[in-house]
Design a protein around this motif. Structure first.
Motif, PDB file in Angstrom:
ATOM      1  N   VAL A 186       0.832  -1.204   0.000  1.00 20.34           N
ATOM      2  CA  VAL A 186       0.000   0.000   0.000  1.00 20.34           C
ATOM      3  C   VAL A 186       0.869   1.257   0.000  1.00 20.34           C
ATOM      4  O   VAL A 186       0.585   2.218  -0.727  1.00 20.34           O
ATOM      5  CB  VAL A 186      -0.965  -0.006   1.209  1.00 20.34           C
ATOM      6  CG1 VAL A 186      -1.657   1.347   1.364  1.00 20.34           C
ATOM      7  CG2 VAL A 186      -2.003  -1.110   1.049  1.00 20.34           C
ATOM      8  N   HIS A 187       1.929   1.251   0.792  1.00 19.88           N
ATOM      9  CA  HIS A 187       2.821   2.416   0.822  1.00 19.88           C
ATOM     10  C   HIS A 187       3.451   2.655  -0.541  1.00 19.88           C
ATOM     11  O   HIS A 187       3.612   3.807  -0.965  1.00 19.88           O
ATOM     12  CB  HIS A 187       3.919   2.214   1.872  1.00 19.88           C
ATOM     13  CG  HIS A 187       3.397   2.136   3.272  1.00 19.88           C
ATOM     14  ND1 HIS A 187       4.166   1.707   4.331  1.00 19.88           N
ATOM     15  CD2 HIS A 187       2.174   2.431   3.795  1.00 19.88           C
ATOM     16  CE1 HIS A 187       3.443   1.744   5.439  1.00 19.88           C
ATOM     17  NE2 HIS A 187       2.230   2.170   5.131  1.00 19.88           N
ATOM     18  N   ASN A 239       4.289   5.838  -5.468  1.00 17.25           N
ATOM     19  CA  ASN A 239       4.270   6.020  -6.922  1.00 17.25           C
ATOM     20  C   ASN A 239       3.207   7.028  -7.355  1.00 17.25           C
ATOM     21  O   ASN A 239       3.405   7.786  -8.309  1.00 17.25           O
ATOM     22  CB  ASN A 239       4.020   4.678  -7.614  1.00 17.25           C
ATOM     23  CG  ASN A 239       5.261   3.808  -7.653  1.00 17.25           C
ATOM     24  OD1 ASN A 239       6.330   4.255  -8.048  1.00 17.25           O
ATOM     25  ND2 ASN A 239       5.126   2.567  -7.244  1.00 17.25           N
ATOM     26  N   LEU A 240       2.088   7.037  -6.655  1.00 14.62           N
ATOM     27  CA  LEU A 240       1.010   7.955  -7.006  1.00 14.62           C
ATOM     28  C   LEU A 240       1.413   9.408  -6.781  1.00 14.62           C
ATOM     29  O   LEU A 240       1.261  10.264  -7.665  1.00 14.62           O
ATOM     30  CB  LEU A 240      -0.234   7.627  -6.169  1.00 14.62           C
ATOM     31  CG  LEU A 240      -1.466   8.518  -6.371  1.00 14.62           C
ATOM     32  CD1 LEU A 240      -2.006   8.365  -7.793  1.00 14.62           C
ATOM     33  CD2 LEU A 240      -2.546   8.153  -5.355  1.00 14.62           C
ATOM     34  N   PHE A 241       1.967   9.704  -5.611  1.00 17.41           N
ATOM     35  CA  PHE A 241       2.275  11.084  -5.252  1.00 17.41           C
ATOM     36  C   PHE A 241       3.598  11.590  -5.821  1.00 17.41           C
ATOM     37  O   PHE A 241       3.741  12.772  -6.115  1.00 17.41           O
ATOM     38  CB  PHE A 241       2.308  11.234  -3.724  1.00 17.41           C
ATOM     39  CG  PHE A 241       0.967  11.069  -3.061  1.00 17.41           C
ATOM     40  CD1 PHE A 241      -0.164  11.666  -3.593  1.00 17.41           C
ATOM     41  CD2 PHE A 241       0.834  10.311  -1.906  1.00 17.41           C
ATOM     42  CE1 PHE A 241      -1.400  11.508  -2.986  1.00 17.41           C
ATOM     43  CE2 PHE A 241      -0.397  10.160  -1.290  1.00 17.41           C
ATOM     44  CZ  PHE A 241      -1.520  10.755  -1.835  1.00 17.41           C
ATOM     45  N   LEU A 269      13.064  10.573   3.910  1.00 14.64           N
ATOM     46  CA  LEU A 269      12.778   9.690   2.792  1.00 14.64           C
ATOM     47  C   LEU A 269      11.299   9.782   2.426  1.00 14.64           C
ATOM     48  O   LEU A 269      10.424   9.862   3.284  1.00 14.64           O
ATOM     49  CB  LEU A 269      13.109   8.241   3.160  1.00 14.64           C
ATOM     50  CG  LEU A 269      14.595   7.872   3.236  1.00 14.64           C
ATOM     51  CD1 LEU A 269      14.732   6.424   3.678  1.00 14.64           C
ATOM     52  CD2 LEU A 269      15.260   8.062   1.884  1.00 14.64           C
ATOM     53  N   GLN A 270      11.016   9.729   1.128  1.00 19.93           N
ATOM     54  CA  GLN A 270       9.629   9.812   0.682  1.00 19.93           C
ATOM     55  C   GLN A 270       8.800   8.650   1.239  1.00 19.93           C
ATOM     56  O   GLN A 270       7.637   8.831   1.618  1.00 19.93           O
ATOM     57  CB  GLN A 270       9.598   9.826  -0.846  1.00 19.93           C
ATOM     58  CG  GLN A 270      10.181  11.099  -1.442  1.00 19.93           C
ATOM     59  CD  GLN A 270      10.338  11.023  -2.953  1.00 19.93           C
ATOM     60  OE1 GLN A 270      10.332   9.945  -3.539  1.00 19.93           O
ATOM     61  NE2 GLN A 270      10.489  12.168  -3.583  1.00 19.93           N
ATOM     62  N   ARG A 271       9.394   7.455   1.291  1.00 19.01           N
ATOM     63  CA  ARG A 271       8.651   6.319   1.820  1.00 19.01           C
ATOM     64  C   ARG A 271       8.284   6.538   3.286  1.00 19.01           C
ATOM     65  O   ARG A 271       7.205   6.134   3.726  1.00 19.01           O
ATOM     66  CB  ARG A 271       9.457   5.030   1.643  1.00 19.01           C
ATOM     67  CG  ARG A 271       8.707   3.776   2.114  1.00 19.01           C
ATOM     68  CD  ARG A 271       9.446   2.507   1.744  1.00 19.01           C
ATOM     69  NE  ARG A 271       9.455   2.266   0.318  1.00 19.01           N
ATOM     70  CZ  ARG A 271       8.468   1.649  -0.339  1.00 19.01           C
ATOM     71  NH1 ARG A 271       7.395   1.244   0.319  1.00 19.01           N
ATOM     72  NH2 ARG A 271       8.549   1.447  -1.633  1.00 19.01           N
ATOM     73  N   GLN A 272       9.157   7.154   4.035  1.00 19.52           N
ATOM     74  CA  GLN A 272       8.862   7.432   5.432  1.00 19.52           C
ATOM     75  C   GLN A 272       7.705   8.408   5.552  1.00 19.52           C
ATOM     76  O   GLN A 272       6.864   8.301   6.454  1.00 19.52           O
ATOM     77  CB  GLN A 272      10.098   7.978   6.153  1.00 19.52           C
ATOM     78  CG  GLN A 272       9.890   8.282   7.625  1.00 19.52           C
ATOM     79  CD  GLN A 272       9.483   7.059   8.432  1.00 19.52           C
ATOM     80  OE1 GLN A 272       9.826   5.931   8.076  1.00 19.52           O
ATOM     81  NE2 GLN A 272       8.726   7.280   9.503  1.00 19.52           N
ATOM     82  N   LYS A 273       7.634   9.364   4.639  1.00 16.49           N
ATOM     83  CA  LYS A 273       6.518  10.312   4.654  1.00 16.49           C
ATOM     84  C   LYS A 273       5.194   9.588   4.405  1.00 16.49           C
ATOM     85  O   LYS A 273       4.178   9.873   5.044  1.00 16.49           O
ATOM     86  CB  LYS A 273       6.739  11.393   3.592  1.00 16.49           C
ATOM     87  CG  LYS A 273       7.908  12.337   3.869  1.00 16.49           C
ATOM     88  CD  LYS A 273       8.112  13.292   2.696  1.00 16.49           C
ATOM     89  CE  LYS A 273       9.283  14.228   2.953  1.00 16.49           C
ATOM     90  NZ  LYS A 273       8.942  15.247   3.956  1.00 16.49           N
ATOM     91  N   ILE A 274       5.216   8.656   3.466  1.00 18.92           N
ATOM     92  CA  ILE A 274       4.012   7.872   3.180  1.00 18.92           C
ATOM     93  C   ILE A 274       3.637   7.027   4.395  1.00 18.92           C
ATOM     94  O   ILE A 274       2.460   6.915   4.755  1.00 18.92           O
ATOM     95  CB  ILE A 274       4.232   6.975   1.952  1.00 18.92           C
ATOM     96  CG1 ILE A 274       4.441   7.825   0.691  1.00 18.92           C
ATOM     97  CG2 ILE A 274       3.051   6.023   1.765  1.00 18.92           C
ATOM     98  CD1 ILE A 274       3.246   8.653   0.292  1.00 18.92           C
ATOM     99  N   ARG A 275       4.634   6.425   5.029  1.00 13.79           N
ATOM    100  CA  ARG A 275       4.377   5.618   6.218  1.00 13.79           C
ATOM    101  C   ARG A 275       3.703   6.458   7.310  1.00 13.79           C
ATOM    102  O   ARG A 275       2.731   6.015   7.948  1.00 13.79           O
ATOM    103  CB  ARG A 275       5.695   5.030   6.735  1.00 13.79           C
ATOM    104  CG  ARG A 275       5.566   4.206   8.003  1.00 13.79           C
ATOM    105  CD  ARG A 275       6.935   3.751   8.489  1.00 13.79           C
ATOM    106  NE  ARG A 275       7.519   2.810   7.581  1.00 13.79           N
ATOM    107  CZ  ARG A 275       7.308   1.491   7.644  1.00 13.79           C
ATOM    108  NH1 ARG A 275       6.521   0.995   8.575  1.00 13.79           N
ATOM    109  NH2 ARG A 275       7.889   0.674   6.784  1.00 13.79           N
TER     110      ARG A 275
END
Length: 295
Positions: A147-148, A153-155, A211-217
């Protein structure tokens, strides 16, 4: 180790979810050799444990080989994984490759190292799979990771793309599988604590809080706190794609639509938000916390 009733129930739930994912996507077949990538984190320990349990009662015969990539990070406890893998009696390989130095010499200080590190690891994993004759490569990504990745990828990449539960490698030589695709990170973390796995933290890149992934998390954690069940709903949506209600011309022939056309291939209705299924308990949040994405 004698397990509590709570831990045994959690194990059974995880095994059930992994078994269903394996069956739904035909991840493992008779005669497969599965290379299970072990990082020393909670997810990969859980993956190996569950696959070993399922192999004992699976209707097909398959082989498991655990693999760890020693990236030569300073302070990496190289003795931990071999000792653990010997103890549980699984075939394993420890591959030594100094990707740490390559990453540190290539990426400027303060920049994100994940992309290069991931590519280097992937190359070593594919090479090892070829050497060992493994046709399947099992990774420890779970439902939350999938999901993350969708939102990442979307944002940030402008794509509706996530991590598939099953993927053919670019050279067509191996199939990558993610047996934990139906499992939540929360359940995996609880199980790992109960099993007291010898966790090895990844500190190659430091904290890298931006990190962008951390922002999504952080965004999804906030969303799930305020509106429980969001991650489950989003993952469910990944399994219910309606191409006629997106905008990708490669997936749906919009140009041929005309009055009186074939309605059978328009499978999503014509409303912006379709009616909820019976007994559905979810509701849309009033706001989406996109502020967490701001740097």
């Amino acid at each position: 180790m004698e397990q509590s009733n709570t831990l045994q129930r959690l194990r059974k739930r995880l095994e059930s979810k992994v078994g269903k994912a394996v069956a739904d996507y035909k991840m493992i077949e008779d005669g497969d050799t599965v290379l299970v990538c072990i990082s020393g984190g909670k997810d990969s320990y859980t993956l190996l444990s569950v696959l070993m349990a399922l192999r004992q009662r699976a209707p097909v015969d398959f082989r498991l080989i655990a693999m760890n990539l020693d990236q030569k990070q300073p302070g990496f406890p190289a003795e931990v994984l071999p000792a653990y893998l010997e103890k549980i009696g699984v075939d394993y390989r420890i591959v030594e490759q100094d990707t740490y130095t390559v990453v540190k010499n290539t990426i400027p200080e303060g920049k994100t190292t994940c992309s290069l590190c991931s590519r280097l690891r992937r190359g070593v994993i594919y090479r090892t799979a070829r050497e060992l004759g493994a046709n399947k490569i099992a990774l420890g990504h779970h439902r939350d990771d999938i999901v993350h990745t969708l939102f990442l990828n979307l944002f940030f990449a402008g794509q509706l793309k996530a991590m598939p539960p099953k993927l053919l490698t670019d050279d067509g030589a191996h199939v990558v599988i993610r047996p934990l695709a139906y499992c939540s990170e929360k359940a995996i973390a609880r199980f790992a604590r109960g099993m007291a796995y010898p966790i090895i933290p990844c500190n190659l890149c430091g904290s890298q809080d931006n990190l962008q992934r951390q922002k999504i998390r952080e965004m999804m954690a906030d969303w799930d706190r305020r509106f429980p069940g969001r991650t489950e709903v989003v993952f469910s949506a990944l399994q219910k794609i309606v191409p006629s209600h997106l905008a990708d011309q490669a997936l749906f022939d919009f140009k041929s639509l005309h009055p009186g056309g074939d309605l059978a291939r328009i499978d999503g209705g014509d409303s912006i938000v379709d009616r909820r299924p019976p007994h559905a308990s979810w509701s849309f949040p009033a706001t989406i916390p996109l502020v967490l994405l701001q740097s």
